[in-house]
Structure formats: C-alpha cells, structure tokens
Design a protein around this motif. Structure first.
Motif, PDB file in Angstrom:
ATOM      1  N   GLN A 302       0.827  -1.197   0.000  1.00 37.19           N
ATOM      2  CA  GLN A 302       0.000   0.000   0.000  1.00 37.19           C
ATOM      3  C   GLN A 302       0.863   1.249   0.000  1.00 37.19           C
ATOM      4  N   ASP A 303       0.408   2.248  -0.762  1.00 37.78           N
ATOM      5  CA  ASP A 303       1.135   3.508  -0.830  1.00 37.78           C
ATOM      6  C   ASP A 303       0.692   4.481   0.263  1.00 37.78           C
ATOM      7  N   GLU A 304      -0.512   4.305   0.762  1.00 39.49           N
ATOM      8  CA  GLU A 304      -1.027   5.219   1.777  1.00 39.49           C
ATOM      9  C   GLU A 304      -0.334   4.981   3.111  1.00 39.49           C
ATOM     10  N   ASP A 305       0.027   6.070   3.771  1.00 38.60           N
ATOM     11  CA  ASP A 305       0.696   5.996   5.073  1.00 38.60           C
ATOM     12  C   ASP A 305       1.905   5.064   5.014  1.00 38.60           C
ATOM     13  N   ASN A 306       2.716   5.226   3.982  1.00 33.06           N
ATOM     14  CA  ASN A 306       3.868   4.357   3.758  1.00 33.06           C
ATOM     15  C   ASN A 306       5.130   5.067   4.215  1.00 33.06           C
TER      16      ASN A 306
END
Length: 419
Positions: A302-306
């Motif tokens: 996942q790219d979110e909150d990475n």
C-alpha cells in the motif's frame, strides 16, 4: 544602433540561416518541430510500495538468504486472517458458525491437541499429519477458551501464556475469507475482530495473569490492546499513544467490542512513550511495547501511510533509535520480577534482535536494570504447525510469511526484569 536593435538583427539572422539550411536540406526540420522516435519512456518516480520492495530486496537478501524469496512471494499475495472472538458475550453460536466453515481455534488446538517438536525447523515438519498428544500433558479440566491445564515435558505452557484468548483460523493453505462480524443484539457490540492471528503471539507470550497491572506503551491501532482485554486478567490496563487522534480512534475501536472501556479497568493516556518513566516507574507487572516499524507487508502493498515515501526517509533511518528508546522506557516502567514483550511487524534484524541486545546492554550500563531475554522456544513448539517460525533468530521468535501459512511478519521477544 540600439542594443535592442542589434539583438533583433541577430535573432532574425539566425532564423534566416535555419530557413536557408532547411531549403538546402528538405529532410531537416527545425529542432522545435522534430518528434522523438520510438516509445516514450515514462519518467515517473517509483511509488512508495515499489521503493519499499526494492529496499527490502537489498536488505533481506543479505539477512535471510534463500529464506527471503518464499517470504517475498507470500507478502505479495493475499494474507490469511483469523477471527479474535469477543468473549465478553456468549461465543458458542459464533464458534459453531466458524467451525462449520472449517475454522479452528488455533490456541486451543496448540494447547490441548498435542504439541509437535519443531526443533529442526519448519521444512522437516508435516503440518498435515495427526499429532499424538504428549502423555505428560494433563488434559483433565480443559475447557473451551480456558488455559488452566496442559504442559509440555518439564514445563507448563499454559502457565506461560495469557489465558482466555479465542482465535479461529483456517487450515494450512486455505485462503477462505472470513464473513464480516455481526452485531450482538442485546449489547450492540461486534462478535469478533478480523486480524492477523500472528499478532496475538506477543500477547500470548506476555503471559498476563489475573490481577496484573498492564501497560500498552504504543497501543494504536489497537489489535493487541483488544487481545489484552480479552484475557480478562488485567486489574488495570493503561493504554498509551503519542497522538491524540490515534488514541481517539483506538477508544472508538474498543467500544465496538466492549461496552465499557474506561474507568478503573482502562486508562487512556496521551504521552510520548519515551518519557513515560517520568510519570510512573517500576509499577507495572507486564508491559507490551509494539513499536513503530517499517511494517514490511503494509509497505510493499500500500502507498497510503507508507514510511518509504521520500518525505519520510529521515524518519525511516531513525526507526532503530526510536525503538531502542521505547524499549528502554518500557524496561523502566516494569517492576522487578515483571515482564516486557517487544514486538514489530518487520523482518529487519536492525529493528528486532539488535534493538533488544542494545537495550539490554544500555539498561544495565546506564540504569542498573538487569533485564534478560526469555527462552521462547515453548512458543515455537506450541504454535509451530500454525505459523512459520524462522529457525535461526538470536533472541525471541519471528514469524515469517510463507504461502501455506501466510501470516506475519511478526517479531517478538520477552524480557524479564531481575533487578
């Protein structure tokens, strides 16, 4: 002639030369009109998940060797989940429904259906075989969801793990999706929580017993906090997080399963875990420190909150220092004779065993704290057919993702404070 006039003449002169050359060579086009031949290659930067995978490839090829490719494949595939039952309500109907789908309570199976010897590593074990219960295991009085009896040769496993936790998982290799949890009509709370069952192992290893005062130093998002409450053993559970927004989300999450999560039983504290001894030192029987980490599976999916985005590169480099500070703070919070469990969702040696070793050394040198890592081989023997444990970890235990048993990654180490 003015300077502007000279510049104009020069510009016109250059244009005339280009036009003359084009008339002399009809196939030659001005540069501004030329088109690039061949496919246009995108110049976009790699996404955070792609950057994470590249970084982990470099690191874990060196650290894990041939064990990295199967773990890599597993983390890129659909993970397996478990259902943590809410035992504050009647769980019989929910348990029967899950059993009808083929799910089993992995804690009960491990404790009461025989414990295999996994000392030679996962590849030598046929997890589909039927295990013969150890004759030294006392099964009298064993009931569903309780952990009051049962022992391996020479040690009582059930006295070392937190009791009353019920978690249903599907058998090896089965990726059946669990149904969504439903609301219990009388109380309006959920009957179970879907999560990675490997995340329960640090809570089981903590060994919370009745009357213990427990600190969850880095509580959000709250999976392990919920599991601690499901033990029914905490006389007081202090739930801490450094961000108030995360703490509020955690409070709301817990209220979905427990009607009352405040008062004498649970205290919510918004504090930097690194400075906790300034508030309360050497007073907790058990401390769980689930530190911020690289969160390997999340980072490559996942790219979110990475944490692998460019803007967080400094935060990523400082992770081991932050983890070390939190663990040393946890050791100070724990009373003499109490226990601390350190855990991450990473396979990184720098974030796992090295942090533990450094914390033990520094605590002894600067704080006169004698904290020693416990032998957790009993956890591997008890749960080895349900999870893939890495065979060579210096201290603690580490669950490695593996397609037939696609849980984790989870690292955990238990330390007892002797002085």
């Amino acid at each position: 002639m003015s300077r502007a006039g000279i510049g104009l003449c020069t510009t016109r002169g250059r244009a005339s030369v280009r036009a003359f050359l084009c008339r002399m060579k009809p196939n030659v086009q001005p540069r501004r009109l030329r088109q690039r031949k061949g496919p246009v290659v995108a110049s976009n930067k790699p996404s955070p998940s792609e950057s994470a995978l590249r970084s982990l490839d470099k690191q874990y090829w060196l650290q894990l060797g041939n064990d990295w490719p199967p773990a890599r494949i597993a983390m890129l595939c659909e993970p397996m989940y478990g259902a943590l039952l809410n035992n504050t309500i009647d769980t019989d109907a929910c348990a029967k429904s899950l059993e009808a789908r083929g799910a089993r309570d992995f804690v009960k199976d491990a404790l009461y259906d025989g414990i295999p010897d996994l000392s030679e590593g996962r590849r030598d074990v046929d997890v589909n075989s039927d295990f013969t219960p150890d004759p030294t295991i006392d099964l009298q009085g064993a009931t569903h969801g309780s952990a009051t009896s049962g022992a391996t040769a020479g040690s009582d496993v059930t006295k070392r793990i937190s009791p009353n936790i019920l978690c249903y998982t599907f058998p090896r290799g089965e990726v059946t999706r669990l149904p969504e949890p439903s609301l219990n009509p009388p109380k309006g709370i959920l009957d179970y929580h879907i999560m990675d069952p490997a995340a329960l192992l640090p809570v089981l290893a903590l060994g919370v017993q009745y009357g213990d005062r427990v600190l969850d130093l880095c509580a959000a998002p709250g999976n392990k906090t919920l599991a601690l409450l499901q033990t029914g053993c905490c006389s007081n559970l202090v739930v801490n997080d450094s961000l108030m927004s995360r703490l509020n989300r955690l409070r709301h999450f817990l209220r979905s399963f427990l009607p009352h999560v405040s008062g004498d039983l649970v205290d919510f504290v918004n504090s930097d875990g690194r400075s906790w001894p300034g508030h309360e030192s050497s007073t907790f029987d058990k401390v769980l420190v689930d530190v911020p980490c690289s969160a390997d599976r999340h980072s490559i999916l996942q790219d979110e909150d990475n944490i692998f985005i460019n803007q967080r590169s400094g935060e990523r480099r400082e992770l081991p220092a932050l983890q070390l500070s939190l663990l040393m703070s946890a050791l100070q919070c724990c009373r003499v004779g109490g226990s601390v469990v350190y855990t991450t969702s990473s396979l990184s040696k720098q974030q796992n065993t090295q942090v533990v070793s450094e914390a033990v050394y520094r605590s002894a040198a600067s704080l006169s704290i004698d904290a020693r890592p416990d032998d957790l081989s009993y956890m591997r023997r008890a749960f080895g057919r349900h999870f893939c444990f890495h065979p060579t970890v210096a201290v603690g235990q580490m669950v490695v993702p593996y397609l037939p048993l696609n849980f984790g990654p989870v690292y955990f180490c238990k330390m007892t404070r002797h002085a």
